[in-house]
Enzyme design. Structure first.
Site, PDB file in Angstrom:
ATOM      1  N   LYS A  16     119.998 -12.995 -18.306  1.00  0.00           N
ATOM      2  CA  LYS A  16     120.485 -12.826 -19.549  1.00  0.00           C
ATOM      3  C   LYS A  16     120.716 -12.604 -20.277  1.00  0.00           C
ATOM      4  O   LYS A  16     120.670 -13.060 -21.705  1.00  0.00           O
ATOM      5  CB  LYS A  16     119.638 -11.118 -19.354  1.00  0.00           C
ATOM      6  CG  LYS A  16     118.048 -11.521 -18.039  1.00  0.00           C
ATOM      7  CD  LYS A  16     116.956 -10.565 -18.914  1.00  0.00           C
ATOM      8  CE  LYS A  16     116.046 -10.335 -17.772  1.00  0.00           C
ATOM      9  NZ  LYS A  16     114.903 -11.220 -17.735  1.00  0.00           N
ATOM     10  N   LYS A  66     134.072  -7.590 -11.057  1.00  0.00           N
ATOM     11  CA  LYS A  66     133.958  -6.103 -11.959  1.00  0.00           C
ATOM     12  C   LYS A  66     135.095  -5.396 -12.103  1.00  0.00           C
ATOM     13  O   LYS A  66     135.764  -4.710 -13.054  1.00  0.00           O
ATOM     14  CB  LYS A  66     132.788  -5.347 -12.606  1.00  0.00           C
ATOM     15  CG  LYS A  66     131.940  -6.336 -13.389  1.00  0.00           C
ATOM     16  CD  LYS A  66     130.383  -4.673 -12.968  1.00  0.00           C
ATOM     17  CE  LYS A  66     129.770  -4.985 -14.182  1.00  0.00           C
ATOM     18  NZ  LYS A  66     128.838  -4.607 -14.816  1.00  0.00           N
ATOM     19  N   ASN A  87     133.479  -5.115 -17.832  1.00  0.00           N
ATOM     20  CA  ASN A  87     132.360  -6.033 -17.913  1.00  0.00           C
ATOM     21  C   ASN A  87     132.346  -6.803 -19.211  1.00  0.00           C
ATOM     22  O   ASN A  87     132.026  -8.200 -19.531  1.00  0.00           O
ATOM     23  CB  ASN A  87     130.766  -5.852 -18.565  1.00  0.00           C
ATOM     24  CG  ASN A  87     131.049  -5.051 -19.441  1.00  0.00           C
ATOM     25  OD1 ASN A  87     132.094  -3.863 -19.882  1.00  0.00           O
ATOM     26  ND2 ASN A  87     129.186  -4.608 -19.828  1.00  0.00           N
ATOM     27  N   ASP A 103     129.216  -0.729 -20.789  1.00  0.00           N
ATOM     28  CA  ASP A 103     128.034  -0.443 -20.171  1.00  0.00           C
ATOM     29  C   ASP A 103     128.071   1.070 -20.770  1.00  0.00           C
ATOM     30  O   ASP A 103     127.100   1.645 -20.797  1.00  0.00           O
ATOM     31  CB  ASP A 103     128.134  -0.068 -18.479  1.00  0.00           C
ATOM     32  CG  ASP A 103     127.773  -1.355 -18.363  1.00  0.00           C
ATOM     33  OD1 ASP A 103     127.596  -2.887 -18.750  1.00  0.00           O
ATOM     34  OD2 ASP A 103     128.303  -1.800 -17.475  1.00  0.00           O
ATOM     35  N   GLY A 132     128.121   0.779  -8.366  1.00  0.00           N
ATOM     36  CA  GLY A 132     129.058  -0.080  -9.883  1.00  0.00           C
ATOM     37  C   GLY A 132     128.084   0.888 -10.902  1.00  0.00           C
ATOM     38  O   GLY A 132     129.551   1.358 -11.385  1.00  0.00           O
ATOM     39  N   ARG A 158     130.233   8.150  -0.883  1.00  0.00           N
ATOM     40  CA  ARG A 158     129.872   7.021  -2.095  1.00  0.00           C
ATOM     41  C   ARG A 158     129.883   8.835  -3.392  1.00  0.00           C
ATOM     42  O   ARG A 158     131.220   8.590  -4.443  1.00  0.00           O
ATOM     43  CB  ARG A 158     129.184   6.608  -2.299  1.00  0.00           C
ATOM     44  CG  ARG A 158     129.176   4.613  -2.112  1.00  0.00           C
ATOM     45  CD  ARG A 158     128.078   4.560  -2.113  1.00  0.00           C
ATOM     46  NE  ARG A 158     128.791   2.784  -3.162  1.00  0.00           N
ATOM     47  CZ  ARG A 158     128.049   1.782  -3.630  1.00  0.00           C
ATOM     48  NH1 ARG A 158     126.756   1.956  -2.671  1.00  0.00           N
ATOM     49  NH2 ARG A 158     128.335   0.747  -4.742  1.00  0.00           N
TER      50      ARG A 158
END
Ligand code: NAP
Length: 274
Positions: A16, A66, A87, A103, A132, A158
């Site tokens: 977008k 990224k 980013n 972010d 992420g 993780r």
């Protein structure tokens, strides 16, 4: 040269970002362009070398690049360094680039606008997901003064790996242990893809969550996710994930095109309609 910027990724057709940067370019009357570029992994290095010579001032980077762009960056912002991913890249005069991550900024700005009285230091936060996007949210909350973060992820290793990097204010909570996750938290955040259109549904209740807690989801398709819906049913205030996407774009546009844009209801409606 016409000022240009882009978003690169693989896939890229869903992005977008061209719509929202295009809106700001038009609003400021800037004769420039922001384009989506499909860049597979094997083309990343060449693309990053080529773009500045064509007039590109910077680019947004999405999946799967990224992390890898950090290896190629001339400069890395402290935020991108802590998060381990970037980013927003800005080309430097010598053809190299600075890598930043906006972010975390977008996440906090979205909460600031959606719940102006929310204060990160008010209490512990529950964060679901250790993918992420989660690293940026953890960094945002820790930098903003959150005293404790309960982190829960389906794949426990993780979450453990993130805790090893990010530090001692993170407490790991077993996946599915809702009461331990939500007890006395001031904020609950879903960073998993559960509840996203086309993905598995969010399988849990929010048992134990206080109605005074603020609740947010990174997912914005749909806007009203199952996670937010359950929080609303408990009487909690909620903030949807679209604002994060819009706010994270502001610093890049400012750097590349020289004007600081605003996130407005009109922009929100435009991006929702796209
Ligand atoms: P990712 O790296 O692929 O991580 C996905 C996360 O979801 C992992 O924690 C994964 O757990 C969990 N998950 C996926 N399917 C699951 C299932 N069936 N059951 C339990 N857990 C599951 O993705 P990401 O980049 O972090 O993105 C996550 C979400 O945030 C996406 O929906 C993305 O669109 C959204 N996002 C929004 C913004 C914004 O600006 N609003 C920005 C970034 C991302 P495992 O580790 O166990 O696989």
């Amino acid at each position: 040269m016409l000022p240009l910027a882009a978003v690169i990724g693989d896939p890229i057709s869903h992005s977008k970002s061209p719509r929202l940067h295009g809106y700001w370019l038009e609003q400021f009357g800037i004769n420039g362009h922001y384009v989506p570029l499909h860049v597979p992994a094997e083309e990343l290095e060449n693309t990053l070398k080529l773009l500045p010579s064509l007039g590109f001032r910077g680019i947004n980077v999405t999946i799967p690049h990224k992390e890898r762009v950090l290896e190629m960056a001339r400069e890395i912002s402290p935020t991108a360094q802590r998060i381990g991913a970037a980013n927003t890249l800005t080309f430097l005069d010598d053809g190299g680039f600075e890598a930043d991550n906006t972010d975390a900024y977008g996440f906090l700005e979205n909460l600031k606008h959606g719940a102006p009285d929310w204060d990160a230091s008010a209490g512990p936060a529950a964060v679901l997901g250790a993918g992420g996007a989660s690293r940026a949210i953890l960094d945002a909350l820790l930098q903003a003064g959150c005293p404790e973060i309960r982190l829960s992820n389906r794949t426990a290793q993780r979450a453990e790996a993130i805790k090893d990097i990010v530090g001692k204010r993170i407490k790991i909570v077993t996946w599915g242990n809702e009461e331990a996750l939500y007890k006395d938290v001031a904020l609950a955040v879903n960073t998993t893809s559960l509840g996203m259109k086309g993905q598995d549904n969010f399988p849990f209740s929010l048992r134990g969550l206080d109605e005074k807690a603020l609740v947010t989801d990174l997912i914005y398709t749909p806007l009203q996710t199952p996670f937010l819906e359950r929080a609303s049913q408990l009487g909690c205030r909620t903030v949807d994930g679209l604002g994060m996407l819009l706010h994270q774009a502001v610093p890049g546009f400012h750097r590349w095109f020289g004007m600081r844009p605003e996130v407005t209801p009109e922009l929100r409606a435009l991006v929702l309609g796209s």
